[in-house]
Write a protein that holds these residues in place. Structure first.
Motif, mmCIF file in Angstrom:
data_model
loop_
_atom_site.group_PDB
_atom_site.id
_atom_site.type_symbol
_atom_site.label_atom_id
_atom_site.label_comp_id
_atom_site.label_asym_id
_atom_site.label_seq_id
_atom_site.Cartn_x
_atom_site.Cartn_y
_atom_site.Cartn_z
ATOM 1 N N LEU A 177 -4.575 -34.114 -1.054
ATOM 2 C CA LEU A 177 -4.454 -32.767 -0.490
ATOM 3 C C LEU A 177 -5.206 -31.747 -1.352
ATOM 4 O O LEU A 177 -5.828 -30.817 -0.821
ATOM 5 N N ARG A 178 -5.169 -31.958 -2.653
ATOM 6 C CA ARG A 178 -5.874 -31.035 -3.555
ATOM 7 C C ARG A 178 -7.387 -31.146 -3.369
ATOM 8 O O ARG A 178 -8.097 -30.124 -3.343
ATOM 9 N N LEU A 179 -7.893 -32.359 -3.236
ATOM 10 C CA LEU A 179 -9.333 -32.541 -3.018
ATOM 11 C C LEU A 179 -9.770 -31.858 -1.726
ATOM 12 O O LEU A 179 -10.824 -31.205 -1.683
ATOM 13 N N ASN A 186 -14.612 -24.401 -2.002
ATOM 14 C CA ASN A 186 -16.053 -24.421 -2.265
ATOM 15 C C ASN A 186 -16.874 -23.918 -1.087
ATOM 16 O O ASN A 186 -17.922 -23.297 -1.261
ATOM 17 N N SER A 187 -16.371 -24.175 0.131
ATOM 18 C CA SER A 187 -17.134 -23.781 1.325
ATOM 19 C C SER A 187 -16.754 -22.398 1.837
ATOM 20 O O SER A 187 -17.601 -21.668 2.356
ATOM 21 N N SER A 188 -15.464 -22.016 1.642
ATOM 22 C CA SER A 188 -14.986 -20.771 2.266
ATOM 23 C C SER A 188 -14.333 -19.794 1.294
ATOM 24 O O SER A 188 -13.892 -18.722 1.710
ATOM 25 N N GLY A 189 -14.220 -20.164 0.008
ATOM 26 C CA GLY A 189 -13.676 -19.242 -0.970
ATOM 27 C C GLY A 189 -12.202 -19.479 -1.256
ATOM 28 O O GLY A 189 -11.515 -20.222 -0.554
ATOM 29 N N TRP A 190 -11.725 -18.773 -2.308
ATOM 30 C CA TRP A 190 -10.355 -18.983 -2.760
ATOM 31 C C TRP A 190 -9.314 -18.360 -1.836
ATOM 32 O O TRP A 190 -8.148 -18.783 -1.830
ATOM 33 N N ASP A 191 -9.700 -17.399 -1.036
ATOM 34 C CA ASP A 191 -8.754 -16.867 -0.049
ATOM 35 C C ASP A 191 -8.407 -17.940 0.972
ATOM 36 O O ASP A 191 -7.242 -18.073 1.392
ATOM 37 N N THR A 196 -4.445 -23.419 2.492
ATOM 38 C CA THR A 196 -4.439 -24.869 2.686
ATOM 39 C C THR A 196 -3.043 -25.448 2.469
ATOM 40 O O THR A 196 -2.168 -24.813 1.871
ATOM 41 N N GLU A 197 -2.863 -26.670 2.937
ATOM 42 C CA GLU A 197 -1.572 -27.341 2.768
ATOM 43 C C GLU A 197 -1.244 -27.528 1.291
ATOM 44 O O GLU A 197 -0.106 -27.329 0.867
ATOM 45 N N TYR A 198 -2.259 -27.885 0.493
ATOM 46 C CA TYR A 198 -2.025 -28.091 -0.935
ATOM 47 C C TYR A 198 -1.524 -26.818 -1.613
ATOM 48 O O TYR A 198 -0.566 -26.849 -2.397
#
Length: 344
Positions: A177-179, A186-191, A196-198
């Motif tokens: 889940l973390r990966l 990496n593709s859409s930013g930290w927001d 995400t589920e993780y």
């Protein structure tokens, strides 16, 4: 002629009297403060220094990861060397992590070489970047030994936790889940990562402390009842999950003694009072800045332990200068506080 001889000797006599007066040493109680002023007033506030022979001074650094910023940790090590701590501890996330064992070893080699430039011993604490899958855990144990342990230095106890102490099966589930979440970041930013589920797993906030680890820590606490202070170093905050009985049992074992908790993971600084003690979350020491989440900065913590207790000073790396008035190494070229960084 006799008067002439006396006149000739007079400068010598005066010099002897002056030297005798200057050499008259007054020792204050305790013997560590000496001077040559026989009567007051005195040009100082007090003659009892605010330290004792058993004073301990150590440094704490924080997360390097989430996209380590080049050279920041090197500068931090040089700055800590200027401060001359007796020990250096941390709150984990020392390497970026990988699924590839060769890359993991390369990252550890890089960290070990940089940490090895510290003049004081550096005690390692594992974070999720260091331990969150079977390959990372294996590498840690082969290179660094136990994932949780304790150290007593003089009359101070350090408890170093592994907050990724899941079963191997659950560890692998969380790792996947973390990966997936990192790919989103990496593709859409930290927001986007935050959705995400993780990022919304309870384990992402609290981690895990197994029953076996809790038993180990309680035994260490019981075997060192005579220490003056206990410090707990960990990456995540297991108390954020009120149902984690293993952590609560450690707190119960500590309830009658002074202690301080240091943790990391969120890359922003926070002081929380729990059980009447300080639970301190550090920001970063070269990790990604997340200023929207709170007080984000590159920092080290300076801790002094004496008869009066544990004294905490947060030091911004941007303000730790050497004798030339500049940050050591190439520190002048680095951005060490997000408010000072140029907008991208």
């Amino acid at each position: 002629m006799k008067n002439f001889a006396l006149v000739k000797k007079l400068p010598v006599i005066i010099m002897v009297l002056l030297l005798t007066a200057c050499g008259s040493t007054v020792k204050e109680p305790g013997g560590s403060f000496e001077h040559a002023i026989n009567t007051g007033p005195y040009p100082w506030t007090k003659s009892t220094p605010s330290y004792d022979d058993d004073t301990l001074r150590f440094a704490v650094f924080s997360d390097l990861t989430g996209g380590e910023r080049e050279d920041v940790f090197n500068v931090a090590v040089a700055q800590m060397n200027l401060l001359r701590p007796e020990l250096i501890v941390n709150v984990g996330d020392l390497i970026e992590g990988s699924e590839n064992r060769g890359e993991i070893d390369r990252q550890w080699q890089s960290f070990d070489e940089r940490a090895g430039k510290a003049d004081a011993p550096v005690l390692y604490t594992g974070g999720n970047h260091d331990l969150l899958d079977g390959v990372l855990r294996e590498a840690w144990e082969e290179r660094n030994g136990p994932r949780y342990y304790h150290v007593r230095y003089r009359d101070v106890l350090f408890l170093i936790f592994d907050t990724e102490d899941h079963s191997l099966e659950r560890l692998e589930e969380i790792a996947q889940l973390r990966l997936d979440a990192i790919e989103v970041a990496n593709s859409s930013g930290w927001d986007a990562f935050a959705k995400t589920e993780y990022a919304n797993l309870p384990e992402d906030e609290t981690g895990m402390i197994s029953t076996a680890q809790a038993d180990y820590m309680r035994n260490a606490i019981a075997n060192h009842e005579d220490v003056r202070w206990t410090f707990l170093l960990m990456h995540k905050a297991p108390w954020a999950n009120d149902d984690m009985a293993s952590w609560q049992s450690v707190e119960d074992a500590l309830k009658d003694r002074p202690y301080t908790v240091f943790h990391g993971h969120r890359h922003n600084y926070q002081l929380e009072t729990r059980q009447g003690r300080d639970y301190i979350r550090l920001a970063t020491t070269g990790g990604v800045f997340l200023p929207d989440a709170g007080l984000s900065m590159d920092q080290v913590v300076w801790v002094t332990v004496d008869d009066a207790g544990a004294h905490i000073a947060n030091l911004k790396m941007s303000g730790i200068l050497d004798k030339t008035g500049k940050r050591p190494l190439n520190g002048e070229s680095l951005c060490l506080d997000p408010k000072d960084c140029p907008a991208e």
